[in-house]
Write a protein that holds these residues in place. Structure first.
Motif, PDB file in Angstrom:
ATOM      1  N   LEU A 104       0.638  -1.298  -0.107  1.00 52.90           N
ATOM      2  CA  LEU A 104      -0.155   0.049   0.065  1.00 52.90           C
ATOM      3  C   LEU A 104       0.868   1.291  -0.020  1.00 52.90           C
ATOM      4  CD1 LEU A 104      -2.777  -1.011   2.459  1.00 52.90           C
ATOM      5  CD2 LEU A 104      -2.832  -0.911   0.016  1.00 52.90           C
ATOM      6  N   LEU A 105       2.141   1.242   0.681  1.00 54.21           N
ATOM      7  CA  LEU A 105       2.854   2.257   0.814  1.00 54.21           C
ATOM      8  C   LEU A 105       3.183   3.073  -0.638  1.00 54.21           C
ATOM      9  CD1 LEU A 105       4.515   4.308   2.750  1.00 54.21           C
ATOM     10  CD2 LEU A 105       6.423   2.703   2.366  1.00 54.21           C
ATOM     11  N   PRO A 106       3.389   2.281  -1.928  1.00 52.79           N
ATOM     12  CA  PRO A 106       3.729   2.935  -2.937  1.00 52.79           C
ATOM     13  C   PRO A 106       2.544   3.892  -3.522  1.00 52.79           C
ATOM     14  CG  PRO A 106       4.563   0.796  -3.131  1.00 52.79           C
ATOM     15  CD  PRO A 106       3.753   0.707  -1.866  1.00 52.79           C
ATOM     16  N   LEU A 107       1.332   3.577  -2.968  1.00 52.78           N
ATOM     17  CA  LEU A 107       0.342   4.367  -3.557  1.00 52.78           C
ATOM     18  C   LEU A 107       0.515   5.777  -3.225  1.00 52.78           C
ATOM     19  CD1 LEU A 107      -2.930   2.104  -2.582  1.00 52.78           C
ATOM     20  CD2 LEU A 107      -1.417   2.136  -4.701  1.00 52.78           C
ATOM     21  N   LEU A 108       1.268   6.252  -2.276  1.00 52.97           N
ATOM     22  CA  LEU A 108       1.480   7.534  -2.029  1.00 52.97           C
ATOM     23  C   LEU A 108       2.379   8.091  -3.374  1.00 52.97           C
ATOM     24  CD1 LEU A 108       3.070   7.021   1.290  1.00 52.97           C
ATOM     25  CD2 LEU A 108       0.750   8.165   0.776  1.00 52.97           C
ATOM     26  N   LEU A 109       2.711   7.443  -4.018  1.00 56.12           N
ATOM     27  CA  LEU A 109       3.520   7.743  -5.439  1.00 56.12           C
ATOM     28  C   LEU A 109       2.600   8.332  -6.565  1.00 56.12           C
ATOM     29  CD1 LEU A 109       6.730   5.646  -5.505  1.00 56.12           C
ATOM     30  CD2 LEU A 109       6.573   7.966  -4.688  1.00 56.12           C
ATOM     31  N   THR A 110       1.151   7.523  -6.392  1.00 54.12           N
ATOM     32  CA  THR A 110       0.150   7.660  -7.564  1.00 54.12           C
ATOM     33  C   THR A 110       0.268   9.134  -8.258  1.00 54.12           C
ATOM     34  OG1 THR A 110      -1.019   6.204  -6.505  1.00 54.12           O
ATOM     35  CG2 THR A 110      -2.268   7.334  -8.150  1.00 54.12           C
ATOM     36  N   PRO A 111       0.172  10.268  -7.424  1.00 53.68           N
ATOM     37  CA  PRO A 111       0.186  11.728  -8.060  1.00 53.68           C
ATOM     38  C   PRO A 111       1.312  11.748  -9.326  1.00 53.68           C
ATOM     39  CG  PRO A 111      -0.457  12.034  -5.867  1.00 53.68           C
ATOM     40  CD  PRO A 111       0.102  10.490  -5.994  1.00 53.68           C
ATOM     41  N   THR A 112       2.413  11.146  -8.977  1.00 55.93           N
ATOM     42  CA  THR A 112       3.602  11.678  -9.778  1.00 55.93           C
ATOM     43  C   THR A 112       3.756  10.269 -10.846  1.00 55.93           C
ATOM     44  OG1 THR A 112       4.708  12.558  -8.035  1.00 55.93           O
ATOM     45  CG2 THR A 112       6.301  11.654  -9.733  1.00 55.93           C
ATOM     46  N   TYR A 113       3.364   9.126 -10.356  1.00 61.12           N
ATOM     47  CA  TYR A 113       3.566   7.886 -10.984  1.00 61.12           C
ATOM     48  C   TYR A 113       2.079   7.011 -11.207  1.00 61.12           C
ATOM     49  CZ  TYR A 113       8.454   8.842 -10.686  1.00 61.12           C
ATOM     50  OH  TYR A 113       9.751   9.238 -10.644  1.00 61.12           O
ATOM     51  N   PRO A 114       1.015   7.568 -11.867  1.00 61.83           N
ATOM     52  CA  PRO A 114      -0.107   6.858 -11.942  1.00 61.83           C
ATOM     53  C   PRO A 114      -0.029   5.341 -12.041  1.00 61.83           C
ATOM     54  CG  PRO A 114      -0.180   8.870 -13.442  1.00 61.83           C
ATOM     55  CD  PRO A 114       1.333   8.474 -12.860  1.00 61.83           C
ATOM     56  N   TRP A 115       0.931   4.941 -12.807  1.00 65.11           N
ATOM     57  CA  TRP A 115       1.014   3.635 -12.984  1.00 65.11           C
ATOM     58  C   TRP A 115       1.474   2.701 -12.106  1.00 65.11           C
ATOM     59  CZ3 TRP A 115      -0.721   0.828 -17.211  1.00 65.11           C
ATOM     60  CH2 TRP A 115      -1.480   1.303 -18.334  1.00 65.11           C
ATOM     61  N   ILE A 116       2.052   3.343 -10.914  1.00 67.22           N
ATOM     62  CA  ILE A 116       2.378   2.559  -9.683  1.00 67.22           C
ATOM     63  C   ILE A 116       1.260   1.687  -9.084  1.00 67.22           C
ATOM     64  CG2 ILE A 116       2.049   4.214  -7.794  1.00 67.22           C
ATOM     65  CD1 ILE A 116       5.156   2.370  -8.625  1.00 67.22           C
ATOM     66  N   LEU A 117       0.181   2.222  -9.514  1.00 65.49           N
ATOM     67  CA  LEU A 117      -1.203   1.242  -9.313  1.00 65.49           C
ATOM     68  C   LEU A 117      -0.993  -0.125  -9.422  1.00 65.49           C
ATOM     69  CD1 LEU A 117      -4.038   3.808  -9.910  1.00 65.49           C
ATOM     70  CD2 LEU A 117      -3.373   3.059  -7.697  1.00 65.49           C
ATOM     71  N   LEU A 118      -0.149  -0.450 -10.383  1.00 67.51           N
ATOM     72  CA  LEU A 118       0.063  -1.930 -10.818  1.00 67.51           C
ATOM     73  C   LEU A 118       0.473  -2.855  -9.644  1.00 67.51           C
ATOM     74  CD1 LEU A 118       2.213  -1.368 -14.067  1.00 67.51           C
ATOM     75  CD2 LEU A 118      -0.266  -2.491 -14.112  1.00 67.51           C
ATOM     76  N   VAL A 119       0.933  -2.107  -8.641  1.00 66.20           N
ATOM     77  CA  VAL A 119       1.519  -3.072  -7.637  1.00 66.20           C
ATOM     78  C   VAL A 119       0.149  -3.578  -6.934  1.00 66.20           C
ATOM     79  CG1 VAL A 119       3.435  -1.590  -7.101  1.00 66.20           C
ATOM     80  CG2 VAL A 119       1.409  -0.986  -5.767  1.00 66.20           C
ATOM     81  N   LEU A 120      -0.875  -3.153  -6.947  1.00 66.94           N
ATOM     82  CA  LEU A 120      -2.105  -3.722  -6.333  1.00 66.94           C
ATOM     83  C   LEU A 120      -2.316  -5.133  -6.922  1.00 66.94           C
ATOM     84  CD1 LEU A 120      -4.564  -0.632  -5.990  1.00 66.94           C
ATOM     85  CD2 LEU A 120      -3.086  -1.764  -4.138  1.00 66.94           C
ATOM     86  N   LEU A 121      -1.767  -5.366  -8.195  1.00 71.55           N
ATOM     87  CA  LEU A 121      -1.913  -6.675  -8.812  1.00 71.55           C
ATOM     88  C   LEU A 121      -1.508  -7.920  -7.910  1.00 71.55           C
ATOM     89  CD1 LEU A 121      -1.147  -5.825 -12.647  1.00 71.55           C
ATOM     90  CD2 LEU A 121      -3.463  -6.158 -11.445  1.00 71.55           C
ATOM     91  N   LEU A 122      -0.609  -7.484  -7.050  1.00 66.47           N
ATOM     92  CA  LEU A 122       0.258  -8.255  -6.279  1.00 66.47           C
ATOM     93  C   LEU A 122      -0.619  -8.838  -5.145  1.00 66.47           C
ATOM     94  CD1 LEU A 122       3.057  -9.306  -5.651  1.00 66.47           C
ATOM     95  CD2 LEU A 122       3.636  -7.841  -4.208  1.00 66.47           C
ATOM     96  N   VAL A 123      -1.830  -8.162  -4.734  1.00 72.17           N
ATOM     97  CA  VAL A 123      -2.792  -8.414  -3.534  1.00 72.17           C
ATOM     98  C   VAL A 123      -3.097  -9.801  -3.539  1.00 72.17           C
ATOM     99  CG1 VAL A 123      -4.678  -7.996  -2.247  1.00 72.17           C
ATOM    100  CG2 VAL A 123      -3.519  -6.379  -3.123  1.00 72.17           C
ATOM    101  N   PRO A 124      -3.713 -10.610  -4.803  1.00 74.58           N
ATOM    102  CA  PRO A 124      -4.049 -12.032  -4.832  1.00 74.58           C
ATOM    103  C   PRO A 124      -2.831 -12.854  -4.580  1.00 74.58           C
ATOM    104  CG  PRO A 124      -5.002 -10.880  -6.639  1.00 74.58           C
ATOM    105  CD  PRO A 124      -3.921  -9.781  -6.056  1.00 74.58           C
ATOM    106  N   LEU A 125      -1.629 -12.501  -4.947  1.00 74.93           N
ATOM    107  CA  LEU A 125      -0.515 -13.506  -4.651  1.00 74.93           C
ATOM    108  C   LEU A 125      -0.160 -13.407  -3.186  1.00 74.93           C
ATOM    109  CD1 LEU A 125       1.431 -15.145  -6.440  1.00 74.93           C
ATOM    110  CD2 LEU A 125       3.126 -13.131  -6.502  1.00 74.93           C
ATOM    111  N   CYS A 126      -0.681 -12.651  -2.509  1.00 74.54           N
ATOM    112  CA  CYS A 126      -0.251 -12.527  -1.059  1.00 74.54           C
ATOM    113  C   CYS A 126      -1.399 -13.284  -0.329  1.00 74.54           C
ATOM    114  CB  CYS A 126      -0.372 -11.150  -0.712  1.00 74.54           C
ATOM    115  SG  CYS A 126       0.943  -9.886  -1.406  1.00 74.54           S
ATOM    116  N   VAL A 127      -2.337 -13.965  -0.716  1.00 72.64           N
ATOM    117  CA  VAL A 127      -3.451 -14.391   0.024  1.00 72.64           C
ATOM    118  C   VAL A 127      -2.986 -15.760   0.454  1.00 72.64           C
ATOM    119  CG1 VAL A 127      -5.858 -15.155  -0.261  1.00 72.64           C
ATOM    120  CG2 VAL A 127      -5.371 -13.300  -1.292  1.00 72.64           C
ATOM    121  N   ALA A 128      -2.396 -16.639  -0.143  1.00 74.72           N
ATOM    122  CA  ALA A 128      -1.939 -18.041   0.378  1.00 74.72           C
ATOM    123  C   ALA A 128      -0.998 -17.833   1.172  1.00 74.72           C
ATOM    124  CB  ALA A 128      -1.349 -18.653  -1.000  1.00 74.72           C
ATOM    125  N   PRO A 129       0.047 -17.248   0.940  1.00 73.92           N
ATOM    126  CA  PRO A 129       1.040 -17.243   2.169  1.00 73.92           C
ATOM    127  C   PRO A 129       0.562 -16.541   3.468  1.00 73.92           C
ATOM    128  CG  PRO A 129       1.833 -15.632   0.653  1.00 73.92           C
ATOM    129  CD  PRO A 129       0.668 -16.498   0.057  1.00 73.92           C
TER     130      PRO A 129
END
Length: 293
Positions: free
Chosen positions: A227-252
Motif C-alpha cells: 500500500l505504501l507505493p500508492l503515495l506515489l500515484t500523483p507522480t507515477y499513476p502506473w504505480i497502481l500496478l502493485v495492487l495486482l500483487l494482492v491476490p498473490l499474498c493471500v495464500a502465504p
C-alpha cells in the motif's frame, strides 16, 4: 563431504529473489530520475546476490557450530546436518563476501561515489554478525532491523545513488517496501523455528513477540509494503500496478495465520520471495510506463 547439489541447496536459492528485488526497485527509481545505468545495475545485482549467498553460508556455519540447527525444520543445513564440516562453510561465506566487495569496489569506481566504499565493509560486518561472533545480534531479536536496513534501505538506495547520484521519493518508498517484504520473509522463517530457537536461547523477534503476534506482523508488513507505493500515484499513476500483487499474498498470509504444523510454513519462504520479486517488477513497470509517457 557435501555434494554440489547440497552446496547449492545450502546457498538457499529461494532467498535470492529478495536480493534482486531492491536492485530492480533502485534501478527503476534511477530511471525515473533519467539516469538509469545498465552496467551499474548489473554490478549492484551481483553484489546483492553474493552478499545474500554469503549470509546464508555464514548463518549455516554459525548456527551449525552452536548446535542451533541440530533439530531445525526446513531446508538442508550443511554444518548442522553433518553434510559438510564447519570450515568449508565458513570459507564459502567469506569467499562470497570477498567477491561482493570486489564487485562493489568496481561499482564505486564507475559511479565515482567514493563515500559508498564504506558500505561494503559495513554490509559484510552486518552479514557476519547476524549469527556469527561472540554476541550475534540475530540471537537478540535485532536481525529483522538489520535485514530491513541492509536488504531494504541500503541495497535500494545504494542502487539508485550509484546510477543517479541522488535519491528520490520513489527510491525511499521503494526501499521501505522492499525492506518490509525482506523482513516478512525473515519473520516467516523465524516463526517456523520458534520452538527450536527458544530451546537453544536464540531470541529472535518472533520468539520475543510470541507465535500469534509474530504471524500477524508478517501479514501487516506485506500489507504496508504493497500500500505504501500508492503515495506515489500523483507522480507515477502506473504505480497502481502493485495492487495486482494482492491476490498473490493471500495464500502465504493464510498459511501464516492458520498453519499449525511448523513444516506447513516452509512454502511461505518461497512464496514471499516471489512476492518480493514480483513487487519489484510491478513497481519498476509503474515508474517506467509513467516516465516513458
Amino acid at each position: 563431504m557435501a555434494t554440489a547439489a547440497q552446496w547449492l541447496e545450502g546457498a538457499r536459492p529461494r532467498t535470492l529473489p529478495m536480493a534482486l528485488a531492491p536492485v530492480i526497485i533502485g534501478s527503476a527509481a534511477a530511471y525515473g530520475l533519467g539516469a538509469f545505468v545498465p552496467l551499474n545495475a548489473v554490478l549492484a545485482g551481483v553484489v546483492s546476490v553474493l552478499l545474500q549467498v554469503g549470509v546464508n553460508y555464514a548463518n549455516d556455519y554459525s548456527d551449525g557450530i552452536r548446535g542451533t540447527d541440530d533439530a531445525r525444520v526446513g531446508p538442508l543445513r550443511l554444518t548442522g546436518s553433518g553434510a559438510a564440516p564447519p570450515q568449508p562453510g565458513k570459507r564459502a561465506a567469506f569467499l562470497c563476501f570477498g567477491a561482493a566487495m570486489l564487485a562493489g569496489l568496481v561499482l564505486v569506481v564507475l559511479a565515482g561515489a567514493w563515500l559508498r566504499i564504506l558500505v561494503g565493509p559495513a554490509c559484510v560486518a552486518a552479514a557476519w554478525g547476524y549469527t556469527g561472533g561472540r554476541n550475534p545480534y540475530g540471537y537478540r531479536g535485532l536481525g529483522d532491523l538489520f535485514v530491513f536496513v541492509f536488504f531494504g534501505l541500503v541495497a535500494t538506495l545504494g542502487t539508485t545513488f550509484t546510477q543517479a547520484g541522488q535519491l528520490s521519493g520513489a527510491a525511499w518508498i521503494g526501499a521501505v517496501s522492499s525492506g518490509l517484504i525482506a523482513t516478512a520473509l525473515l519473520m516467516a522463517n523465524n516463526v517456523r523455528d520458534i520452538p527450536t530457537d527458544r530451546e537453544v536461547g536464540k531470541r529472535t523477534l518472533a520468539v520475543r513477540l510470541g507465535d500469534r503476534p509474530a504471524r500477524l506482523s508478517y501479514v501487516l508488513m506485506l500489507a504496508v509494503a504493497i500500500l505504501l507505493p500508492l503515495l506515489l500515484t500523483p507522480t507515477y499513476p502506473w504505480i497502481l500496478l502493485v495492487l495486482l500483487l494482492v491476490p498473490l499474498c493471500v495464500a502465504p498470509a493464510r498459511l501464516m495465520l492458520r498453519g499449525q504444523q511448523r513444516q506447513s510454513l516452509i512454502p511461505v519462504l518461497k512464496q514471499t520471495g516471489i512476492i518480493g520479486l514480483v513487487f519489484a517488477v510491478l513497481f519498476a513497470l509503474g515508474i517506467a510506463l509513467t516516465t516513458a509517457n
